[in-house]
Design an enzyme around this catalytic site. Sequence first.
Site, PDB file in Angstrom:
ATOM      1  N   ASP A  87       0.814  -1.206   0.000  1.00 22.28           N
ATOM      2  CA  ASP A  87       0.000   0.000   0.000  1.00 22.28           C
ATOM      3  C   ASP A  87       0.858   1.271   0.000  1.00 22.28           C
ATOM      4  OD1 ASP A  87      -2.324   1.564   0.306  1.00 22.28           O
ATOM      5  OD2 ASP A  87      -2.099   1.554   2.484  1.00 22.28           O
ATOM      6  N   GLU A 118       0.729  -1.697  14.235  1.00 19.46           N
ATOM      7  CA  GLU A 118      -0.057  -0.816  13.376  1.00 19.46           C
ATOM      8  C   GLU A 118      -1.478  -0.775  13.897  1.00 19.46           C
ATOM      9  OE1 GLU A 118      -0.187  -1.455   9.121  1.00 19.46           O
ATOM     10  OE2 GLU A 118       1.952  -1.947   9.036  1.00 19.46           O
ATOM     11  N   TYR A 146      -6.797  -3.510  12.250  1.00 20.63           N
ATOM     12  CA  TYR A 146      -7.609  -2.370  11.841  1.00 20.63           C
ATOM     13  C   TYR A 146      -9.080  -2.599  12.161  1.00 20.63           C
ATOM     14  CZ  TYR A 146      -3.474  -0.439   9.711  1.00 20.63           C
ATOM     15  OH  TYR A 146      -2.221   0.100   9.524  1.00 20.63           O
TER      16      TYR A 146
END
Length: 626
Positions: free
Chosen positions: A208, A527, A495
């Site tokens: 990404d 993350e 996420y």
Amino acid sequence: MSVPGSFAVLRVLWLLSVFGTVLPLDGGMLFPQESSFREVKELNGLWDFRADGSPNRNEGFEKAWHKRRLTESGPVIEMPVPASYNDITQDPTLRDFIGWVWYDREVAVPARWISNEGTRVVLRVGSAHYYSIVWVNGEKVTEHEGGHLPFEAEISSLIRKEPTKPCRITIAVNNTLTLETLPPGTIQYMNDSSRYPDGFFVQNIHFDFFNYAGIHRSVLLYTTPKVYVDDISVETNFMDNTGLIRYKVSVQGGFSNTLNITLMDKDGHFVASSNGSSGGLRVVDVKLWWPYLMHENPGYLYSMKVRQHAHRHVGDEYTLPVGIRTINVTNTQFLINNKPFYFHGVNKHEDSDIRGRGFDWPLIVKDFNLMKWLGVNSFRTSHYPYAEEILQMCDCHGIVVIDECPGVGIKDIRSFRNASLSHHLVVMDELVRRDKNHPSVVMWSVANEPASEMPPDFEHTKALDQTRPVTYVTITEADMDKGGPYVDVVCVNSYFAWYFDQGRLDIVPLHLENWYRKYQRPIIQSEYGADAVPGLHMDPPMMFTEEYQNALLQSYHDVFDQKRNQYFIGELIWNFADFMTAQGIYRVVGNKKGIFTRQRQPKAAAFLLRKRYWRLANETGRLLPD
Ligand code: BDP
């Protein structure tokens, strides 16, 4: 980047290992340095440039463009070095170009470098993406596979062949990614002639960020004496208030009569000395290297001067900054100098407007100022090795680094074969060789989110195990369930309430609980984050607003705070700043999960994080009261 529908638990797993012992010396990659015996000449600035737009991208080789100035074989444009070439012009075909591009320039080499046969002249490229071939005066001097890491070639004899002529340097760089490159990619030809023109192809990638290309870091000429210090490795330890530096020096180019090692403190005062190519230095009343916000004097560096005297040759000298510190991991803690260290940091990219991934001092210094303003004590070099100058800054400022290789987007089963493994090992070796002496680097990251849902393949983990001395291993989800035998620290990316259960902040705590319970190792949330379009507001919060980004971070923080005293050893926000990606329906001109914009202006989340990190620094660090 996630595709909706993929299975949350399998998104993660890039796994880390903590330093082991000193590397065996096998050709050095010391950062070029000026001294009484060495000179450095930067070749940055404007180079001539041409992209090879021929259908097979091979015209440059067929017509041997390296044999003459590029201006003589066709039209050229000015291209700054260092910089990605993609965003420099108004031409979309150059922005999205795949294939060979060619750079060249002439250099006036100082006469004394040519006349003095005892001078070794080396050409060094800090990094170029992805495959590079280098010629000097039409003769090939080296080629290198892989971006983000330096490569070099000795060119002394070549420049002496035609001493009065300027030296012409030609560099061809190809950004094509294949199943065996790191990161991997595939080239797909669209053969349906009713829908695509002849020869139409696309570069598929599974990561990404924009696949920026070109010469990304400085190109240098530097000299060493004929007999030269090629590599130095240090390993440090301490007991009570005595530090110990174990060192190993390799000299190349001839026989070295004596090697003197002298250690100086920050003020230039003598501390210790030794002789010989390996040995130890005892440091009385040692000043340890501490992370930023963990000590009132972070980033303390000694200078280790290595002086070699060669028989009938000029000597050489190289000075290595050395920070004395230890790293250990227990079942629940990450210890620096035997004190628990809590990572409160960021993930970054080397990315900015116009320059792309090109090295840029103003940007680097601005980023350090922002990180210190935020109260960041660590970052991960997501998703590839960063410039050496950045690590040097980290050493000085005490910013702890998780050093990641470009093993990102490894999703296709065909990228798990031997050819990919061999290249991955070479890249890890180059990375460790370059960065092994930085006190700021405390972990190697082998890969980001490889396809760990695939069946275990013990062959490749075995091979990785044989590399010495740092044991770096990727393991599969299945291995993990058996207890993750090779891993010191688990880093998880997740996420929740973003790619999964969109908008449902209420479920974040439950999901995190489930994850953390599974991995019986020290865990870093490596993350987490949400896109926020700067200036977009909505209350109650909705996705893509600054309020939602804040609320999502807050819901993670609540869980982190409950786990902090157990096995939870750190949090790294995704991402420090917005960054460019490929075009696609999930990205509105790039990834917007930055807490700063791409131009480094704060979103609301920057203030939230700043408040948190300074509180954490006071609670978990060793800040002395004012
Ligand atoms: C993570 C990847 C990272 C992406 C991020 C995202 O590691 O490279 O940019 O997702 O989707 O899974 O924002």
